[in-house]
Design an enzyme around this catalytic site. Structure first.
Site, PDB file in Angstrom:
ATOM      1  N   PHE A 147       0.811  -1.222   0.000  1.00 15.67           N
ATOM      2  CA  PHE A 147       0.000   0.000   0.000  1.00 15.67           C
ATOM      3  C   PHE A 147       0.843   1.271   0.000  1.00 15.67           C
ATOM      4  O   PHE A 147       0.362   2.323  -0.417  1.00 15.67           O
ATOM      5  CB  PHE A 147      -0.923   0.020   1.231  1.00 15.67           C
ATOM      6  N   LYS A 171      -1.054  -7.608  -8.769  1.00 16.49           N
ATOM      7  CA  LYS A 171      -1.979  -7.755  -7.647  1.00 16.49           C
ATOM      8  C   LYS A 171      -1.621  -6.666  -6.642  1.00 16.49           C
ATOM      9  O   LYS A 171      -0.734  -6.819  -5.822  1.00 16.49           O
ATOM     10  CB  LYS A 171      -1.842  -9.150  -7.018  1.00 16.49           C
ATOM     11  N   GLU A 174      -5.243  -3.887  -1.686  1.00 18.85           N
ATOM     12  CA  GLU A 174      -6.656  -3.536  -1.723  1.00 18.85           C
ATOM     13  C   GLU A 174      -6.936  -2.216  -1.004  1.00 18.85           C
ATOM     14  O   GLU A 174      -8.034  -1.666  -1.112  1.00 18.85           O
ATOM     15  CB  GLU A 174      -7.504  -4.658  -1.107  1.00 18.85           C
ATOM     16  N   SER A 224       6.014  -6.959   4.016  1.00 23.95           N
ATOM     17  CA  SER A 224       6.621  -7.292   5.299  1.00 23.95           C
ATOM     18  C   SER A 224       7.439  -8.577   5.188  1.00 23.95           C
ATOM     19  O   SER A 224       7.216  -9.401   4.289  1.00 23.95           O
ATOM     20  CB  SER A 224       5.534  -7.462   6.362  1.00 23.95           C
ATOM     21  N   CYS A 279       9.718   1.690   3.293  1.00 24.42           N
ATOM     22  CA  CYS A 279      10.679   0.648   3.670  1.00 24.42           C
ATOM     23  C   CYS A 279      12.088   1.214   3.777  1.00 24.42           C
ATOM     24  O   CYS A 279      12.968   0.576   4.359  1.00 24.42           O
ATOM     25  CB  CYS A 279      10.646  -0.507   2.670  1.00 24.42           C
ATOM     26  N   GLU A 383       9.939  -3.390  13.008  1.00 23.59           N
ATOM     27  CA  GLU A 383       9.637  -2.317  12.060  1.00 23.59           C
ATOM     28  C   GLU A 383       8.296  -1.693  12.432  1.00 23.59           C
ATOM     29  O   GLU A 383       7.255  -2.356  12.374  1.00 23.59           O
ATOM     30  CB  GLU A 383       9.587  -2.859  10.632  1.00 23.59           C
TER      31      GLU A 383
END
Length: 498
Positions: A147, A171, A174, A224, A279, A383
């Site tokens: 995201f 993909k 969402e 992740s 990240c 994180e």
């Protein structure tokens, strides 16, 4: 309603389950996204496999011309695209435009594919024998993206995949699905044949179909570490080529000779930009010496008092930091702040108390600053993925290097110093994939490759750059001999090319 993009058109399925799309600045539902079943995902993959039959035969030059047109269309619509990102992710529009620009740099790199995809040639490897290699496309490739960079991360993947002759299934997350559909529409407008690029919205059911489907040759992932490891292991189990980028805990070492004002400015952007949902965000400042630490936290505390936090769009004077992506993520980050305080870290600035959190229904959190953080604390080990900066104090560069090398993640790191020998020692000894010297966020340009070490990366190849071209192609070596008819004889020994 946001659905899929298959065979050059938007596709919806009224029977599919849906998830809500939120505007993080309002804390309100703004739409719905349909989540694909395994069968819908399977149909999209079959469509891409059929398109591969013709797309792979198009010349590299003509493929790159389509990408050039796509780049022009993206730039012409950048205001609309940035607004889409801001409304579904929350980042301020200038940051969204920066994301789009960095993604388009990979498109520019991929436009050079006629040169990048050249193989090797050796004449006379044996008497009248030549060898040459071809970098051939794989087939259907897939990207599973997060995201936090809904445009840039997909553009780390699909431009090179398409340029090298593959077809692609994206993909996306969402949480912010709209930008993926607009990019697909612009690819079609640029002349990309139907079925070459497809978007499948969905959750784990779609992901597992991608990982298990025998028509998918390669999977690229960013997210992740637990999910990256799952993607790598399962994709590899089903015989796929996989690159899976995971989590990070990025450190910035501040040496005694560093300019503290310069460091403070760098840290404000690196730690709090995009609400820390990067990240490559710097989440740990490692100060060498108490004097350095004291000066650093004093300046950071002052800067945080004036940092503008608010909606990323629709304001006359742009804010510097927007909201977090969802309410659940906001509560998770707040939980880390509470844990850090309970574990004994000194909470100098508490983002939970920022004025915007009291006046807005959005998922806002002010910048947070901890001092005297130790390595056993959860706010250091894990994180956080939010606007939380930890300051740690060490006595020497060697201690700083040992601290960083001991962490399970090895994504990015930087050092601020005026000492060339210190920077050389740091870059040589550090066990991290991307290193900055007086650069806070050392993200490589598109013609270099992006990726970390240790549990920040699963798989041998990094994103974009030369590694990206290698990931989306496989080498075929052809050895050729055209002898005179009189020289043809039976030969039953191992060929040695003598």
């Amino acid at each position: 309603m946001i659905g899929n993009y298959i065979n050059g058109a938007r596709v919806t399925d009224d029977s599919a389950p849906t998830a809500e799309i939120f505007d993080p600045a309002l804390g309100a539902v703004t739409g719905q996204v349909q989540l694909s079943s395994a069968q819908a995902t399977r149909d999209a993959i079959a469509n891409a496999a059929k398109a591969f039959e013709t797309w792979s035969k198009i010349t590299p030059l003509n493929r790159s011309r389509i990408l050039f047109k796509f780049k022009d269309l993206m730039e012409a619509n950048i205001d609309e695209l940035a607004n889409l990102i801001s409304r579904e992710h929350g980042k301020v529009e200038s940051d969204a435009k920066g994301e789009l620009t960095r993604g388009l740099e990979v498109v520019e790199f991929a436009c050079g594919i006629p040169h990048l995809q050249k193989g090797e040639h050796s004449r006379n490897v044996g008497r009248n024998v030549d060898s040459h290699s071809l970098m051939t496309p794989l087939g259907v490739c897939a990207g599973i993206t997060p995201f936090n960079f809904p445009a840039m991360v997909p553009m780390w993947m699909f431009p090179i995949a398409l340029a090298t002759g593959n077809t692609f299934i994206l993909k996306p997350s969402e949480k912010n699905p709209s930008i993926s559909i607009r990019m697909a529409e612009l690819l079609t407008q640029a002349g990309l044949p139907d079925g070459v690029f497809n978007v499948v919205q969905g959750g784990k059911e779609s992901v597992d179909e991608i990982l298990e489907n025998c028509q998918v040759e390669a999977v690229s992932f960013v997210g992740s570490t637990p999910i990256a490891e799952y993607i790598y292991q399962k994709g590899s189990q089903y015989g796929k080529r996989v690159q899976a980028l995971g989590g990070a805990k990025n450190h910035m070492v501040v040496m005694p000779d560093a300019d503290i004002s310069q460091v403070t400015g760098a840290l404000m952007g690196a730690a709090y930009g995009s609400a820390g949902e990067r990240c490559m965000a710097i989440s740990v400042a490692v100060a060498v010496g108490d004097e350095v630490a004291d000066a650093l936290v004093a300046q950071l505390s002052d800067e945080l008092q004036t940092m503008k936090v608010g909606p990323g769009y629709g304001v006359s004077e742009e804010n510097e930091m927007g909201p977090l992506v969802t309410e659940a993520h906001l509560e998770k980050v707040k939980g880390y702040i509470a844990a850090g305080k309970a574990e004994g870290a000194t909470l100098l600035v508490d983002g939970r108390e920022h004025d915007v959190t009291k006046t807005s229904s959005g998922y806002f959190l002010g910048g947070t600053l901890f001092d005297h953080v130790s390595k056993e604390m959860s706010i250091y080990q894990e994180e956080i993925f939010g606007p939380v900066l930890c300051v740690m104090r060490v006595k020497s560069l060697d201690e700083a290097i040992a601290l960083i090398n001991d962490h399970e993640f090895g994504n990015g790191t930087s050092i601020f110093t005026q000492n060339g020998m210190a920077s050389r020692e740091f870059s040589d000894q550090i066990q991290v994939g991307m290193v900055g010297i007086n650069v806070p966020i050392p993200v490589p340009m598109a013609f270099h490759s992006f990726g970390g070490w240790k549990r920040s990366l699963f798989g041998p190849l990094h994103m974009h750059g030369s590694d990206g071209v290698r990931f989306f192609t496989r080498m075929k070596t052809i050895t050729t001999r055209w002898p005179h008819v009189s020289q043809v004889t039976s030969d039953f020994i191992m060929p040695t090319m003598k």
